[in-house]
Design an enzyme around this catalytic site. Structure first.
Site, mmCIF file in Angstrom:
data_model
loop_
_atom_site.group_PDB
_atom_site.id
_atom_site.type_symbol
_atom_site.label_atom_id
_atom_site.label_comp_id
_atom_site.label_asym_id
_atom_site.label_seq_id
_atom_site.Cartn_x
_atom_site.Cartn_y
_atom_site.Cartn_z
ATOM 1 N N THR A 1 23.249 -0.952 -15.186
ATOM 2 C CA THR A 1 23.300 -1.012 -16.649
ATOM 3 C C THR A 1 23.659 0.339 -17.283
ATOM 4 O OG1 THR A 1 21.629 -2.720 -16.560
ATOM 5 C CG2 THR A 1 21.925 -1.642 -18.688
ATOM 6 N N GLY B 1 -8.934 -17.145 -27.268
ATOM 7 C CA GLY B 1 -9.229 -16.946 -28.682
ATOM 8 C C GLY B 1 -9.087 -15.478 -29.059
ATOM 9 N N GLY B 2 -9.868 -15.033 -30.041
ATOM 10 C CA GLY B 2 -9.771 -13.659 -30.559
ATOM 11 C C GLY B 2 -9.957 -12.612 -29.471
ATOM 12 N N GLU C 1 17.463 -8.107 -15.374
ATOM 13 C CA GLU C 1 18.182 -8.809 -14.295
ATOM 14 C C GLU C 1 18.900 -10.062 -14.822
ATOM 15 O OE1 GLU C 1 16.702 -8.646 -10.352
ATOM 16 O OE2 GLU C 1 15.286 -7.072 -10.847
#
Ligand code: CAA
Length: 383
Positions: free
Chosen positions: A121, A333-334, A357
């Site tokens: 890249t 949950g929280g 990828e």
């Protein structure tokens, strides 16, 4: 799969994670590379699982590697180190390396004495990998490399870099060549910090400024680099799918444990149908991803082209891992919103899977090209 030696490697990985899991959290918090854990993975043979013993590896088969990726999948920074070293560096070295190149690089990589990086890249060449601009100019019996790479895993910790560069720009992706470059050849790197997940995995930029390498460092043939890059990503995509399976398994295990312990309305939340629905969907995504991954591995091991199966497994498992991590937080949950609960990290770590990828969009193009026989960007013929 899971013959006795695969069960052994799974047990070994679980024992390793008893200490490495909690230790990793500290490196994650500091965005530091977990060198001691990497050294230990090297000693345990994790970094060269399927590499033959005569080349310094553990000499197990590819299924053992998949088993290991699954076990470490919930610790994505560590899993990523396994994948880069083996899928992206050792695999092409074993497939395309000369005897001399294998003897020179494979044993140290397989034992984890040094790390490798895969340099494809670039700032202007992400999904369109064939448009890379790094150049390799011939100079007598050497090549001189000029260019830069970005988002490179292991950039700052690797000694060996597989660099894709253009030797013949007019030939498009048929003018790309793969090179084995060493840090001591003069490679310069800088870290890229501030990632959403994979916080203990190293990522950075690689600068090649007049780096001279002898011609015997060409991996494969001149002009064969793009095919090497793509074929290597086929294995890489399978390993990401296996890692995603491991991440989902961890998210499900944690959610099951929590759902049985947590009481609301006077009962464990595991007894509520809507919580069970989350758990059922998680299990379904997990097992469907596992089957697609195993299908791709089986085809690879039959020696057939498995690009389609690898892309399907990577696409489905990476998207599924995000759904599963979301549900894991929902079940918690929280509490799940706090880093103290591991599902928060799983949620962050899942996110990269649909990006690197090859993004999910690129996997769809690869699948579409196989179905239609029409290449993503114009060409016709076998994709
Ligand atoms: N195996 C072998 N050969 C392959 C192949 C494969 N999987 N895929 C393509 N090829 C060959 C083709 O057969 C073709 O050869 P011929 O012309 O001789 O027939 C040649 O390569 C060109 O193929 P395409 O025309 O399909 O190439 P393209 O330029 O249109 O690109 C693409 C196709 C699918 C978009 C490809 O560029 C791609 O996969 N892009 C995504 C890049 C990517 O995944 N980057 C990830 C970077 S690495 C990373 O993230 C690692 C990290 O650090 C963790």
């Amino acid at each position: 799969m899971d013959v006795p030696e695969h069960k052994e490697i799974r047990q070994l990985a679980r024992r390793f994670l008893e200490e490495a899991g909690p230790a990793l959290a500290e490196y994650e918090a500091r965005e530091a590379f977990p060198w001691p854990l990497v050294r230990r993975m090297g000693e345990l043979g994790f970094l060269g699982v399927f590499v033959p013993e005569e080349l310094g590896g553990a000499g197990l088969d590819f299924w053992a590697y998949i088993a290991l990726l699954e076990e470490l999948g919930g610790y994505a920074s560590l899993r990523s180190i396994l994948s880069v070293q083996q899928s992206l560096v050792l695999t092409p070295l074993l497939a395309y390396g000369t005897q001399d190149q294998k003897e020179r690089y494979v044993p140290r990589l397989a034992r984890g004495e040094v790390l490798g990086a895969y340099g494809l890249t670039e700032p202007e060449a992400g999904s369109d990998a064939g448009s890379l601009r790094t150049r390799a100019y011939r100079d007598g019996d050497h090549y001189v490399l000029e260019g830069q790479k970005t988002f490179i895993s292991h950039a700052n910790v690797a000694e060996v870099f597989l660099i894709f560069a253009k030797t013949d720009p007019e030939k498009g992706n048929k003018g790309i060549t793969a090179f084995l470059v060493e840090r001591k050849d003069g490679v310069r790197t800088t870290p890229l910090k501030g990632k959403l997940g994979l916080k203990a995995a190293d990522t950075g930029m690689v600068f090649l400024e007049g780096v001279r390498v002898p011609q015997d460092r060409v991996l494969g043939k001149e002009g064969e680099g793009f095919k090497i890059a793509m074929a290597t990503l086929d294995t890489g995509r399978i390993s990401l799918a296996a890692g995603a399976v491991g991440l989902m398994q961890r998210a499900l295990d944690l959610s099951l444990g929590y759902a049985k312990e947590r009481h609301q309305f006077g009962r464990p939340i595991a007894s509520f149908q809507l919580v069970q629905a989350h758990l059922a969907e998680m299990k379904l995504d997990l097992e469907a991803s596992r089957l697609l991954t195993y299908q791709a591995v089986a085809k690879k091991l039959r020696g057939e082209r498995y690009t389609l199966e690898a892309s399907m497994a990577k696409l489905f498992a990476s998207e599924a891992a995000n759904r599963v991590a979301y549900r894991a937080i929902q079940v918690h949950g929280g509490y799940g919103f706090f880093e103290e609960y591991e599902v928060a990290r799983l949620y962050r770590d899942a996110r990269i899977l649909t990006l690197y990828e090859g993004t999910s969009e690129i996997q769809k193009l690869v699948i579409g090209a196989h179905l239609t026989g029409v290449r993503a960007f114009g060409g016709h013929g076998e994709a």
